[in-house]
Design an enzyme around this catalytic site. Structure first.
Site, PDB file in Angstrom:
ATOM      1  N   ASP A 121      31.583  50.241  36.680  1.00  0.00           N
ATOM      2  CA  ASP A 121      32.954  50.125  37.223  1.00  0.00           C
ATOM      3  C   ASP A 121      33.568  51.380  38.197  1.00  0.00           C
ATOM      4  O   ASP A 121      32.799  52.360  38.110  1.00  0.00           O
ATOM      5  CB  ASP A 121      34.243  50.395  36.168  1.00  0.00           C
ATOM      6  CG  ASP A 121      33.762  49.136  35.032  1.00  0.00           C
ATOM      7  OD1 ASP A 121      33.660  48.021  35.416  1.00  0.00           O
ATOM      8  OD2 ASP A 121      33.945  49.504  33.785  1.00  0.00           O
ATOM      9  N   ASP A 150      31.735  45.059  39.133  1.00  0.00           N
ATOM     10  CA  ASP A 150      32.319  45.004  38.022  1.00  0.00           C
ATOM     11  C   ASP A 150      34.073  45.405  38.094  1.00  0.00           C
ATOM     12  O   ASP A 150      34.182  45.284  39.226  1.00  0.00           O
ATOM     13  CB  ASP A 150      31.686  45.805  36.905  1.00  0.00           C
ATOM     14  CG  ASP A 150      31.601  45.316  35.399  1.00  0.00           C
ATOM     15  OD1 ASP A 150      32.876  44.762  35.087  1.00  0.00           O
ATOM     16  OD2 ASP A 150      30.777  45.448  34.932  1.00  0.00           O
ATOM     17  N   ASP A 154      38.742  50.187  34.439  1.00  0.00           N
ATOM     18  CA  ASP A 154      38.769  49.284  33.233  1.00  0.00           C
ATOM     19  C   ASP A 154      39.163  50.398  32.020  1.00  0.00           C
ATOM     20  O   ASP A 154      38.407  51.750  32.116  1.00  0.00           O
ATOM     21  CB  ASP A 154      37.604  48.671  32.835  1.00  0.00           C
ATOM     22  CG  ASP A 154      37.212  47.278  33.798  1.00  0.00           C
ATOM     23  OD1 ASP A 154      38.087  47.063  34.353  1.00  0.00           O
ATOM     24  OD2 ASP A 154      36.324  46.544  33.588  1.00  0.00           O
ATOM     25  N   ARG A 207      43.395  40.154  36.369  1.00  0.00           N
ATOM     26  CA  ARG A 207      43.504  41.427  35.743  1.00  0.00           C
ATOM     27  C   ARG A 207      44.208  42.647  36.378  1.00  0.00           C
ATOM     28  O   ARG A 207      43.799  43.537  36.916  1.00  0.00           O
ATOM     29  CB  ARG A 207      42.052  41.768  35.327  1.00  0.00           C
ATOM     30  CG  ARG A 207      41.182  40.773  34.723  1.00  0.00           C
ATOM     31  CD  ARG A 207      39.934  41.268  34.424  1.00  0.00           C
ATOM     32  NE  ARG A 207      39.099  40.390  33.877  1.00  0.00           N
ATOM     33  CZ  ARG A 207      37.716  40.359  33.580  1.00  0.00           C
ATOM     34  NH1 ARG A 207      37.171  41.772  33.689  1.00  0.00           N
ATOM     35  NH2 ARG A 207      37.215  39.468  32.822  1.00  0.00           N
TER      36      ARG A 207
END
Ligand SMILES: *[C@@H]1O[C@H](CO)[C@@H](O)[C@H](O)[C@H]1NC(C)=O
Ligand SMILES: *[C@@H]1O[C@H](CO)[C@@H](O)[C@H](O)[C@H]1NC(C)=O
Length: 315
Positions: A121, A150, A154, A207
């Site tokens: 990430d 990715d 996160d 997201r």
């Protein structure tokens, strides 16, 4: 309060922000003892991967300034008590990112963070507390399929006391996931407190964030051209969504998408554009446990466009 009067960031739109509104940690990262990063430690300048890895290793307070664009071969894992800054516009990391795991008190500001190839990430925060991610530009492209890169940012595995402010996120599919799985209630319930303020999400898929189990305060963000979904509250998560602007956003806020259990939401004074939120369960999170200043709704778009992203650096 004294900070209010000192500096001002003069924005292109003519709006002036007090220093307290852009140069000071806000939201959940101010709790649990606060987030100071490497304050009081030595300052180290780095221009390649080996220097960066060495500088962020260990738990001694240290301020690490990145002077160029560093191509990473693997994730960089900061220790506790670190501030990682861009020394000039365009400095940062590309190809992978930062893995902030099992540490406390880390700040990442003023960087470009790009093209983080899966499974890495741009920034991944796991089992870590007091992290402030501010004034960075996260980007990739959407020409390689949904899973080539990715997440941009996160937050998982019971991470807590996180603030994400003044970042620009663009050209990605999977932007910011908080809580990785419907099956992780045992670890995540009661954790994952996170604030998103003054971020700019544009030309992205979904997201923004997706939040499971946790508590999210989402205010003064600008959302533009989102083609799947925006804020996704799921698995009993609580979100308070205030004074955000949504322009061409499909499903700007939902509490019933893609999970076994629905989430909760409270919304106040948002501009949803041509879309509508879908709140199936009214939330109970109405009063964040910290003080905060919000922009008037009619100033949010201009202030965020002018101020969010890799707009500040630390020479
Ligand atoms: C971070 O720094 C503080 C102050 O120097 C220190 O007390 C603390 O132990 C450090 N954290 C870790 C995990 O070493
Ligand atoms: C909201 O979500 C529910 C459950 O998925 C769905 O039945 C309903 O049609 C949605 N409403 C809107 C306005 O999208």
């Amino acid at each position: 309060m004294k900070l209010f009067l000192t500096f001002g960031l003069l924005l292109a739109c003519g709006a002036t922000l007090s220093s307290a509104q852009w140069n000071t940690v806000t939201g959940y990262a101010t709790l649990n003892g606060g987030t100071t990063g490497g304050q009081g430690g030595e300052t180290v300048y780095v221009s390649n991967e080996a220097q960066l890895v060495a500088a962020v290793t260990g738990n001694d307070p240290r301020i690490v300034k990145i002077t160029s664009m560093i191509t990473l071969s693997d994730v960089v894992r900061p220790g506790s008590n670190k501030t990682i800054l861009g020394a000039s516009p365009g400095a940062g990391v590309t190809g992978s990112g930062f893995y902030i795991r099992r540490v406390q008190n880390v700040i990442v500001r003023g960087l470009q963070i790009s093209y983080s190839i899966a499974p890495d990430d741009g920034v991944s925060i796991d089992e870590a507390t007091n992290v402030w991610i501010d004034h960075n530009e996260f980007f990739a492209d959407r020409e390689h399929g949904k899973d080539y890169y990715d997440g941009q940012l996160d937050v998982k595995h019971a991470a807590d006391w996180i603030t994400v402010s003044w970042n620009k996120f663009h050209d990605s599919y999977k932007t910011s996931l908080v809580g990785h799985s419907d099956n992780n209630a045992g670890e995540d319930t009661g954790k994952l407190h996170i604030t998103y303020n003054n971020n700019w999400f544009t030309d992205v898929g979904s997201r923004l964030p997706s939040l499971r189990f946790g508590t999210g305060h989402i205010y003064n963000n600008l959302y533009e051209r989102v083609d799947i979904s925006g804020i996704n509250s799921r698995m009993g998560a609580q979100v308070l969504v205030e004074r955000n602007i949504f322009i061409d956003v499909v499903t700007p806020l939902t509490t019933d998408l893609d999970s076994d259990l629905e989430g909760f939401a409270v919304e106040r004074e948002n501009d949803w554009g041509d879309s509508e939120p879908n709140i199936t369960q009214e939330g109970s999170f109405t009063n964040p446990p910290y003080s905060y200043e919000m922009e008037a709704l009619n100033r949010v778009a201009a202030v965020v466009r002018a101020g969010a992203g890799n707009t500040i650096s630390f020479p």
